[in-house]
Every structure is written in C-alpha cells, then in structure tokens.
Design a protein around this motif. Structure first.
Motif, PDB file in Angstrom:
ATOM      1  N   LEU A  70       0.920  -1.196   0.043  1.00 20.05           N
ATOM      2  CA  LEU A  70      -0.180   0.162  -0.100  1.00 20.05           C
ATOM      3  C   LEU A  70       0.724   1.313  -0.060  1.00 20.05           C
ATOM      4  O   LEU A  70       0.630   2.224  -0.801  1.00 20.05           O
ATOM      5  N   ASP A  71       1.924   1.219   0.997  1.00 17.38           N
ATOM      6  CA  ASP A  71       2.778   2.478   0.842  1.00 17.38           C
ATOM      7  C   ASP A  71       3.598   2.668  -0.383  1.00 17.38           C
ATOM      8  O   ASP A  71       3.474   3.847  -0.971  1.00 17.38           O
ATOM      9  N   LEU A  72       3.791   1.516  -1.254  1.00 16.78           N
ATOM     10  CA  LEU A  72       4.336   1.769  -2.445  1.00 16.78           C
ATOM     11  C   LEU A  72       3.170   2.472  -3.377  1.00 16.78           C
ATOM     12  O   LEU A  72       3.676   3.480  -4.186  1.00 16.78           O
ATOM     13  N   TRP A  73       2.099   2.254  -3.296  1.00 13.30           N
ATOM     14  CA  TRP A  73       1.048   2.646  -4.125  1.00 13.30           C
ATOM     15  C   TRP A  73       0.851   3.996  -3.883  1.00 13.30           C
ATOM     16  O   TRP A  73       0.582   4.877  -4.725  1.00 13.30           O
ATOM     17  N   ARG A  74       0.558   4.118  -2.485  1.00  7.50           N
ATOM     18  CA  ARG A  74       0.411   5.847  -2.119  1.00  7.50           C
ATOM     19  C   ARG A  74       1.409   6.495  -2.412  1.00  7.50           C
ATOM     20  O   ARG A  74       1.095   7.839  -2.252  1.00  7.50           O
ATOM     21  N   SER A  75       2.791   6.120  -2.606  1.00  3.75           N
ATOM     22  CA  SER A  75       3.560   7.191  -3.015  1.00  3.75           C
ATOM     23  C   SER A  75       3.397   7.935  -4.064  1.00  3.75           C
ATOM     24  O   SER A  75       3.842   9.026  -4.344  1.00  3.75           O
ATOM     25  N   GLY A  76       2.329   7.501  -5.010  1.00  6.87           N
ATOM     26  CA  GLY A  76       1.700   8.393  -6.133  1.00  6.87           C
ATOM     27  C   GLY A  76       2.739   8.151  -7.404  1.00  6.87           C
ATOM     28  O   GLY A  76       2.143   8.866  -8.400  1.00  6.87           O
ATOM     29  N   TYR A  77       3.709   7.306  -7.654  1.00  9.73           N
ATOM     30  CA  TYR A  77       4.266   7.215  -8.519  1.00  9.73           C
ATOM     31  C   TYR A  77       3.879   5.966  -9.589  1.00  9.73           C
ATOM     32  O   TYR A  77       4.288   6.148 -10.885  1.00  9.73           O
ATOM     33  N   PHE A  78       3.156   5.245  -8.874  1.00  8.19           N
ATOM     34  CA  PHE A  78       2.734   3.907  -9.631  1.00  8.19           C
ATOM     35  C   PHE A  78       1.407   3.650  -9.760  1.00  8.19           C
ATOM     36  O   PHE A  78       0.547   3.925  -8.746  1.00  8.19           O
ATOM     37  N   ASP A  79       0.873   3.183 -10.700  1.00 13.75           N
ATOM     38  CA  ASP A  79      -0.634   2.666 -10.784  1.00 13.75           C
ATOM     39  C   ASP A  79      -0.682   1.328 -10.331  1.00 13.75           C
ATOM     40  O   ASP A  79      -1.861   0.960  -9.890  1.00 13.75           O
ATOM     41  N   GLY A  80       0.314   0.448 -10.845  1.00 13.17           N
ATOM     42  CA  GLY A  80      -0.071  -1.138 -10.252  1.00 13.17           C
ATOM     43  C   GLY A  80       1.379  -1.344  -9.671  1.00 13.17           C
ATOM     44  O   GLY A  80       2.419  -0.787  -9.777  1.00 13.17           O
ATOM     45  N   VAL A  81       0.986  -2.154  -8.519  1.00 13.88           N
ATOM     46  CA  VAL A  81       2.436  -2.546  -7.713  1.00 13.88           C
ATOM     47  C   VAL A  81       2.338  -4.004  -7.311  1.00 13.88           C
ATOM     48  O   VAL A  81       1.163  -4.505  -7.051  1.00 13.88           O
ATOM     49  N   GLU A  82       3.160  -4.914  -7.641  1.00 18.04           N
ATOM     50  CA  GLU A  82       3.036  -6.385  -7.595  1.00 18.04           C
ATOM     51  C   GLU A  82       4.355  -6.867  -6.793  1.00 18.04           C
ATOM     52  O   GLU A  82       5.700  -6.528  -7.190  1.00 18.04           O
ATOM     53  N   VAL A  83       4.183  -7.228  -5.825  1.00 16.45           N
ATOM     54  CA  VAL A  83       5.164  -7.981  -4.881  1.00 16.45           C
ATOM     55  C   VAL A  83       5.313  -9.502  -4.869  1.00 16.45           C
ATOM     56  O   VAL A  83       4.415  -9.958  -4.323  1.00 16.45           O
ATOM     57  N   VAL A  84       6.307  -9.890  -5.554  1.00 17.63           N
ATOM     58  CA  VAL A  84       6.622 -11.292  -5.662  1.00 17.63           C
ATOM     59  C   VAL A  84       7.428 -11.840  -4.317  1.00 17.63           C
ATOM     60  O   VAL A  84       8.574 -11.326  -4.220  1.00 17.63           O
ATOM     61  N   GLU A  85       7.024 -12.836  -3.773  1.00 15.34           N
ATOM     62  CA  GLU A  85       7.693 -13.307  -2.679  1.00 15.34           C
ATOM     63  C   GLU A  85       8.572 -14.587  -3.090  1.00 15.34           C
ATOM     64  O   GLU A  85       7.797 -15.503  -3.929  1.00 15.34           O
ATOM     65  N   ARG A  86       9.882 -14.663  -2.826  1.00  8.56           N
ATOM     66  CA  ARG A  86      10.943 -15.594  -3.117  1.00  8.56           C
ATOM     67  C   ARG A  86      11.169 -16.523  -1.896  1.00  8.56           C
ATOM     68  O   ARG A  86      11.904 -15.970  -1.194  1.00  8.56           O
ATOM     69  N   ARG A  87      10.284 -17.694  -1.586  1.00 10.09           N
ATOM     70  CA  ARG A  87      10.571 -18.200  -0.397  1.00 10.09           C
ATOM     71  C   ARG A  87      11.862 -19.393  -0.473  1.00 10.09           C
ATOM     72  O   ARG A  87      11.736 -20.283  -1.172  1.00 10.09           O
ATOM     73  N   GLU A  88      12.660 -19.136   0.493  1.00  8.77           N
ATOM     74  CA  GLU A  88      13.819 -19.867   0.675  1.00  8.77           C
ATOM     75  C   GLU A  88      13.699 -20.674   1.997  1.00  8.77           C
ATOM     76  O   GLU A  88      14.238 -20.560   3.237  1.00  8.77           O
ATOM     77  N   LEU A  89      12.555 -21.422   2.014  1.00  7.44           N
ATOM     78  CA  LEU A  89      12.210 -22.289   3.377  1.00  7.44           C
ATOM     79  C   LEU A  89      13.243 -23.016   3.769  1.00  7.44           C
ATOM     80  O   LEU A  89      13.242 -23.739   5.091  1.00  7.44           O
ATOM     81  N   ASP A  90      14.111 -23.727   2.825  1.00  5.96           N
ATOM     82  CA  ASP A  90      15.239 -24.774   3.431  1.00  5.96           C
ATOM     83  C   ASP A  90      16.289 -24.213   4.206  1.00  5.96           C
ATOM     84  O   ASP A  90      17.339 -24.810   4.500  1.00  5.96           O
ATOM     85  N   ALA A  91      16.301 -22.562   4.002  1.00  8.59           N
ATOM     86  CA  ALA A  91      17.619 -21.672   4.741  1.00  8.59           C
ATOM     87  C   ALA A  91      17.433 -21.913   6.020  1.00  8.59           C
ATOM     88  O   ALA A  91      16.294 -22.154   6.665  1.00  8.59           O
ATOM     89  N   ASP A  92      18.431 -21.693   6.581  1.00  9.22           N
ATOM     90  CA  ASP A  92      18.646 -21.358   8.125  1.00  9.22           C
ATOM     91  C   ASP A  92      18.995 -20.182   8.617  1.00  9.22           C
ATOM     92  O   ASP A  92      20.073 -19.767   8.700  1.00  9.22           O
ATOM     93  N   PRO A  93      18.102 -19.408   8.995  1.00  9.41           N
ATOM     94  CA  PRO A  93      16.764 -19.580   9.395  1.00  9.41           C
ATOM     95  C   PRO A  93      15.774 -19.498   7.756  1.00  9.41           C
ATOM     96  O   PRO A  93      16.515 -18.955   7.021  1.00  9.41           O
ATOM     97  N   PRO A  94      14.691 -19.727   7.612  1.00  9.98           N
ATOM     98  CA  PRO A  94      14.002 -19.466   6.438  1.00  9.98           C
ATOM     99  C   PRO A  94      13.969 -18.396   6.220  1.00  9.98           C
ATOM    100  O   PRO A  94      13.704 -17.138   6.987  1.00  9.98           O
ATOM    101  N   ARG A  95      14.046 -17.701   4.792  1.00 10.83           N
ATOM    102  CA  ARG A  95      14.071 -16.599   4.179  1.00 10.83           C
ATOM    103  C   ARG A  95      13.239 -16.247   3.208  1.00 10.83           C
ATOM    104  O   ARG A  95      12.809 -17.278   2.449  1.00 10.83           O
ATOM    105  N   VAL A  96      12.525 -14.989   3.181  1.00  9.58           N
ATOM    106  CA  VAL A  96      11.619 -14.591   2.069  1.00  9.58           C
ATOM    107  C   VAL A  96      12.194 -13.435   1.552  1.00  9.58           C
ATOM    108  O   VAL A  96      12.425 -12.212   2.129  1.00  9.58           O
TER     109      VAL A  96
END
Length: 636
Positions: free
Chosen positions: A235-261
């Motif tokens: 929402l903050d990225l969209w509220r910045s006023g620069y963009f019409d659409g914002v897509e946040v893609v998660e890259r989940r590394e669940l086998d890492a220690d600790p798990p990381r996204v």
C-alpha cells in the motif's frame, strides 16, 4: 438422396431438442432439521441428475430414493450425526413435474470421547496461537463437528503464516469415529517450525534513482516475517503516487536457516499528471468546490508538485496553494517540503451587550487576506513496530496578513474620523508579518470502511513567533486533538473526540462605540490564520459553524469534547445520539463552555458517510434546534 439425408439429420436434431424441452423437473423440500444442516442436505440431494430429456420412470424413482438416502447420510456427517433417520417421498405434481420431500431425524450425535491438542515449536508461545488454543471449538464431551475441525486447522496455519512460521504443519491429525457407539477420538499435534525472516527487496523500476524507495519499507532485512507489514508495504508503494500498479513477488527460501523470504517488486508507471474536481454541499460550508492538479514525478529524484484551489460559499472563502515535495535519500521515509499559498475570506466583527451569542450584531465587515511560505522536513516514524506511522514535520513559516474592514451602521464614532477612535482603528485596518518556527505531528490509523470504520487520529502542533527574528508580535501556540472510533459487536459503535488549544498571544480590551452604547471587545494579537473557533457539525453541534468565539474573528484558546453512540439498524444505515461541549475564548478564567446534544441518521454510501444531525444548543435562549449535514468519516 442428399436432401433426404439432410432431412433425417435435421429431424434427429429437432427430436433431441424437443426431448430436452420436455425433461422432467424435480423440486426438493427438506424438513426435520434446521440450518445449516438443511442447506447442506438440500445441496447434496439436489445434485441428482436424471439425464437430458429423461423421464422419471419407476426405475429412476427407486434409484432417486436410494441415492437421496445415501446423500442425506453424507450431508449430516460433518455436523456429527452419523445415523440419521431419513424418509423420502416422491409425488407427482402434474405432467413432467415432481416433488421430492426429504424428512430427516438427526438421531443421536457423535460425542467427543477424547481430544488431544498439543502445540510445539519456537512459535508455540505466540499470543494469537495461544488464543486459538484456548478457543478451540471442539471439547471433550461435546458434539463432533467436522466443519469446525477443518476450519480450526486452517485458521491455525493462516495465523502462523501471517507471523512468519511458514513451515508450520501438523505432526499428527487424526479423527477416529465409532458410528455404532457414536463416539469420536481426536488428536491434533501442531508444530510451528522456525520463524522466517524478511530478506532482500529488489525494485524492478527505472523511474526513480536507486535508494529512493527504500524508506517505504517498514521492516529491515533480518526482521521476522510479517504478512501484515508486507501488505502495508504494498500500500505504501502505491500511496507514493508514482505507480498505478504494484506487484510484490515473494521468493521463499524455506530450506535456509533460518527460512528467508526475498521480495521482487514490479511496477506499472502512473500517468505523470492527474486532475480532480469535487463539488459538494454542507450546512457548515454551504456550496463548495475543490480543484487539484498533481504532477506526480518531476524528475528521477522523485520530486512532486501540485496546485490546489478551494472555495466555499460560507464567508466567500477561497484558498490557493502550490506544494512541492522532494524525498530524502535516507534509511527511513523523509521529505523536504515547500508550500506557497494565499487565503481570503469575508468576516464580520461582532459584539454583544450581554454574553448571549444569539444577540450579537456586527459593527464592521471586511476581508482578511493571508499569504504564506512554508518550508520544512517531514519524517515518518514507525509506531508499534511499524503497524502505525506518525508523520512529524519540522517547519519554518512566513505569514503576511492584511485586514481591511469598514464600519457598519451599527457602529457610532460620534461623527469623528475613524482614526480618532483610538486602538479600534488598528483592529479594522492593519498589516502584519510573522515568522514562525514549529513542529507538527499527525498520527492517523484508520481501518475498515462504512459503519465498520475504526481507529484513531491524533494531531498536535507547537510553534512560536518572536520579534527577535523579524515578527511583528510575540506568540506561541500549542494544540492537541484526539479522535477515536470504537466498535462494540456488530451493531454498536462509539465515537469520541476532544481538542485543546492554547496561545499566549497578547489580548487587548477595546471600547467600541455602538448604537447600544460603548461595548468592550477582547481582541487578540494572534494572526487570524491561527485563531480558534468552535461550533458546527465537526465541533459543538447545536450551534452555527464557527459561531463560538469572542467576537466573530477568532480566539486564542479552544476546548471541545464530544461523545457519540451509534446503532446500526440496517446494512448501511444507523442512528446516533450525541453530546458535545466546548468553546473558543481568550480568557482561561472564563471559558464559558457551551453544550449541545441531539440525534442523527447515518447512511454509509459509496461516496462516504452521509451524516444528518438534529442538535439542540442547550445554552442558547429557547434551546433552538439546528440541522447539520456532513459527508465523510469523522476520523479524517
């Protein structure tokens, strides 16, 4: 020969079509059990299909009865009834129409003989998970409900994922049922697994210089994963006023220690220019107009510019401002700001021979014109670990103010020139300048929509002006306000608000000659732009808009409070009762707080909340009633 073949094909198609038209119809009626069981039974039995164009002959009727009985048994099991008694009856209702009546006796329920519920893992002490554990819907000795079992399992996984336990799962989830003894044994062992952390954020964009968007993150790499903060980041990225659409893609590394996204952010650029025009009406402002032109991106530095114009029929007031904002390259969210503006409105100097504000009369009318330049720095501070944000502004502001009033027929100077009337002359015609240094805090936290809008909005500021750095007058002002919307169940809501403002500006008591004799007027040296007024739909209802002050031109201090209770009687409609109190005044020893009370009607429409209030001024002679109409949530 060829024509005859086509005729046969056409005849066969028509036969199929006509048979479809005359397919038997079945109406289903379920009795004996209430909702939600009856609905589930109906859904199961109505799924029976006899085929396109088929007739419900005796063979199909026997099959329908058998399938219906089996379907009812399946439909009752999720609610803990494994041995229902089912009676099915099929009756004809005319050519090709049938009524299927299903009467269900639920029978004895399956009772939970033993329940084993256990939590393990690093997140087992998580407060929401402990609440889930204590509120688990199935208990030993209670009726088995498979829907509640499935929903509770899903809820646990969801709340753990929202808190970053992305590898949470059930080490064991077993449900054993003895349908003869009507007993069940349940075992649910939940392991949270390790908590994942926020990883690196990659912005796929070339509109802005690198680093400018970093300040919009309410989290740092290495912080615990939090789905809510991730949603606010979008929402903050969209509220910045620069963009019409914002897509946040998660890259989940669940086998890492600790798990990381890790996160990859893709954007759709916004049009550089937008234009808005709004018209409206309210009892406070009467007709009003707002125009806005925004240039959302001037350069890759992320700077923005807009021009705003507003006009209202009340006091023929208009304002025009030009605003510039430039992001700072810091680790948090900061901006340089600059505003240039002017405001003009018609005003009247009012006096009264008594304290009755209803019997005031104006002795002078004119205009007040303000021109200002404001420079400052805005910083967004994360509150409650980023769940809320407070916007802090440090500013310096230059103000040039002109007052130009003319006497009305109510004033009496004895036929002498106006200059002979002493300090009264400065009150009517004067020009002043002020240079202020101050800070402003804005803390909005508003969630939901319509009746379900909840949250709070806190405001505060402090500024000072001094002759030492070029101002015409010395003054300091402090102001705080608080607004709260609180829900109590699905139908009740409480709205609370309060404000207090103090200015240490000099006040002068001036003797004013009038037809009613010489009257005393308390006049503040505070510039008109910073004076307080009270009364109206967002202040003390039961009184006219900005009716409450010392002389119609504003006062040094203000104190108001309000309590309102609202009851929803329909989806988008509610009624309200309220009590308001407050005043604007120069002398703290005589605040003379005015009271108002009344009833209201609310309609939560697509364009905002329409609020119609009928209020009584309890401190006015005769306690007259006034109507107040506003649109918009009172938190704003």
């Amino acid at each position: 020969m060829l024509l005859n073949r086509y005729s046969q094909i056409l005849f066969f198609c028509l036969l199929l079509f006509s048979s479809g038209l005359y397919a038997d119809e079945i109406e289903y009626v379920v009795t004996g059990v209430g909702e939600p069981m009856s609905e589930n039974v109906h859904n199961h039995v109505s799924a029976f299909r006899i085929g396109s164009g088929a007739r419900l002959n005796s063979r199909l009727r026997r099959r329908l009865v058998k399938d219906t009985e089996a379907s009812v048994v399946k439909a009752m099991r999720p609610f803990g009834y494994f041995n229902p008694e089912v009676s099915v009856d099929i009756t004809s209702r005319g050519a090709g129409k049938w009524l299927l009546s299903v009467d269900v006796a639920a029978g004895p329920p399956v009772i939970i003989e033993k329940l084993v519920l256990d939590l393990s893992g690093p997140g087992s002490a998580l407060a929401p998970l402990q609440e889930w554990y204590k509120a688990f819907p199935l208990k030993e000795g209670g009726v088995l409900n498979q829907q509640a079992w499935d929903q509770a399992k899903q809820a646990a996984v969801v709340l753990l994922e929202e808190s970053g336990y992305l590898r949470a799962g059930f080490r064991r989830h077993v449900m054993r049922v003895d349908p003869v003894a009507n007993l069940a044994w349940l075992e649910l062992l939940l392991d949270t697994g390790p908590q994942a952390i926020m990883g690196e954020v990659t912005f796929n964009q070339d509109l802005l210089e690198p680093g400018l968007l970093d300040g919009l993150q309410r989290f740092k790499s290495g912080d615990p994963y939090n789905a809510w903060l991730l949603g606010e980041f979008r929402l903050d990225l969209w509220r910045s006023g620069y963009f019409d659409g914002v897509e946040v893609v998660e890259r989940r590394e669940l086998d890492a220690d600790p798990p990381r996204v890790d996160f990859e952010v893709n954007f759709e650029a916004r049009k550089k220019n937008t234009y808005q025009a709004l018209v409206g009406y309210g009892t406070d402002t009467q007709a009003r107009l707002q125009l806005l032109w925004s240039r959302h991106l001037l350069s890759p530095r992320g700077d923005k510019f807009d021009i705003r114009f507003g006009w209202q029929q009340k006091d023929n007031e208009f304002a025009l401002s030009a605003n510039y904002r430039l992001p700072r390259k810091t680790g948090d969210r900061q901006f340089w700001i600059a505003s240039l503006g002017l405001q003009s409105e018609k005003q009247a100097l009012e006096v009264s021979a008594s304290d009755d504000i209803e019997n005031r009369f104006d002795i002078a009318r004119g205009s007040v014109d303000d021109y200002w330049l404001r420079l400052g720095k805005v910083k967004a501070r994360n509150m409650r670990d980023g769940y809320e944000q407070l916007f802090e502004t440090v500013f310096i502001q230059y103000l040039n103010e002109t007052r130009d009033f003319s006497l009305t027929s109510n004033a009496d100077t004895g036929g002498q020139p106006l200059s002979v009337a002493g300090p009264f002359s400065k009150l009517l015609n004067d020009r002043g300048k002020s240079l202020l240094i101050g800070m402003d805090w804005d803390w909005p936290e508003i969630r939901g929509s319509g009746f379900n809008t909840v949250g709070h909005h806190q405001r505060a500021w402090v500024f000072t002006s001094n002759k030492a750095w070029g101002s015409d007058d010395d003054f300091t002002q402090v102001f705080v306000s608080s607004r709260w919307n609180l829900l109590a169940g699905e139908r009740w809501k409480f709205l609370l608000r309060a404000e207090a403002g103090y200015s240490n500006a000099t006040t002068t008591d001036i003797k004013v000659p009038t037809d009613a004799g010489e009257l005393n007027v308390s006049v503040s040296d505070l510039p008109y732009l910073y004076r307080f007024k009270a009364g109206g739909s967002r202040s003390v209802r039961g009184y006219d808009f900005e009716q409450l002050d010392d002389n119609g031109l504003g006062s040094n201090n203000v104190l108001t409070a309000s309590a309102e209770v609202e009851f929803r009687f329909h989806d988008d409609w509610s009624v309200a009762a309220f009590f308001d109190i407050g005043n604007a005044f120069n002398d703290w020893s005589k605040p003379d707080l005015k009271r108002g009370a009344g009833l209201g009607l609310r309609w939560y429409s697509l364009i905002g909340a329409l609020r119609l209030d009928v209020a009584q001024g309890l401190d006015l002679e005769g306690n007259p009633w006034r109507v107040h109409l506003t649109i918009g949530t009172p938190l704003l």
